[in-house]
Design an enzyme around this catalytic site. Sequence first.
Site, short mmCIF file in Angstrom:
data_model
loop_
_atom_site.label_atom_id
_atom_site.label_comp_id
_atom_site.label_asym_id
_atom_site.label_seq_id
_atom_site.Cartn_x
_atom_site.Cartn_y
_atom_site.Cartn_z
N PHE A 89 0.84 -1.19 0.00
CA PHE A 89 0.00 0.00 0.00
C PHE A 89 0.88 1.25 0.00
O PHE A 89 1.83 1.35 0.78
CB PHE A 89 -0.88 -0.02 1.25
CG PHE A 89 -1.76 1.18 1.42
CD1 PHE A 89 -2.95 1.29 0.72
CD2 PHE A 89 -1.41 2.19 2.29
CE1 PHE A 89 -3.77 2.39 0.88
CE2 PHE A 89 -2.22 3.31 2.47
CZ PHE A 89 -3.41 3.40 1.76
N ASN A 184 -3.08 2.19 10.76
CA ASN A 184 -3.77 2.57 9.52
C ASN A 184 -4.20 1.27 8.85
O ASN A 184 -3.53 0.76 7.98
CB ASN A 184 -2.84 3.38 8.61
CG ASN A 184 -3.52 3.77 7.31
OD1 ASN A 184 -4.74 3.72 7.20
ND2 ASN A 184 -2.74 4.14 6.32
N PRO A 185 -5.34 0.71 9.30
CA PRO A 185 -5.75 -0.63 8.84
C PRO A 185 -6.52 -0.57 7.52
O PRO A 185 -6.86 0.52 7.04
CB PRO A 185 -6.67 -1.08 9.97
CG PRO A 185 -7.34 0.20 10.40
CD PRO A 185 -6.29 1.27 10.27
#
Length: 280
Positions: A89, A184-185
């Site tokens: 990500f 920050n899932p």
Amino acid sequence: MTRLRRAIDDAARTLAQAGIDSAHVDAELLAAHVAGVNRGVLRFHDPDDDFYDGYRTLVDARARRIPLQHLTATAAFGPLLLAVGPGVFIPRPETEALLEWALKQRLPQSPVIVDLCTGSGALAAALADGTPDAHVVAVEDSPEALSYARRNCAGRDVELVEADVTSPGLLSERDGTVDLLVSNPPYIPDGAELDPEVAEHDPAHALFGGPDGMRVIGPIVALAARLLRPGACVGVEHDDETAAATVALFERSGAFTDVTSRRDLARRPRFVTATRKGSG
């Protein structure tokens, strides 16, 4: 007008036609990357003919909505320039608000900080730099992401743990001892419409958090209640539309006080913070 400036202007038009909002900035950043110079000195640069072939190749790739960060293999996050690429990500500027909040917390000497769903290691590395005497424990279950996190956290006091943050008993040896927890899932609701750069290139595992985006946040709240010492703080990022649901999870747990919804740099609700009950 110089040949380089014409090339950049042409590239910006190509990227704008492809629907890229940051067309001119991206055109300059790609030119700086190919030239191997800082964007700020591009106007003084006089590249050779080979530059233009390489530049056009990258501009064409960006016009196909391949992320800029994949083309340069780097992403800026706070004061850091991180290694990124396919399989991890790409850290977003929105998360810098969570970082800024975390760095303002009053911590004891030699604190233990936990970063859940670390991905590229962005928060872990930035917190290690900003809190030099801290030991940071960063948890991630993706081997591809961990390969980037190892590069980005190298030389820092960061312990990388390959594990699913929803696993029962995770980090049980640290119960009640952690001084700060951030995450920050994956929090985007399943089926949300996303830009091609995100939908086609960020790993889905790092994006989607179930039908309502809360599948991972719930277990993180429970884990924070177990890991944090009394008086320690937690900050969890969430989707624009789930601030109230995230606040409710913290409040229903009964383990936290000072539950607060906070906004990012664009003034959107972005993360929730809370303090573990008890005297620290």
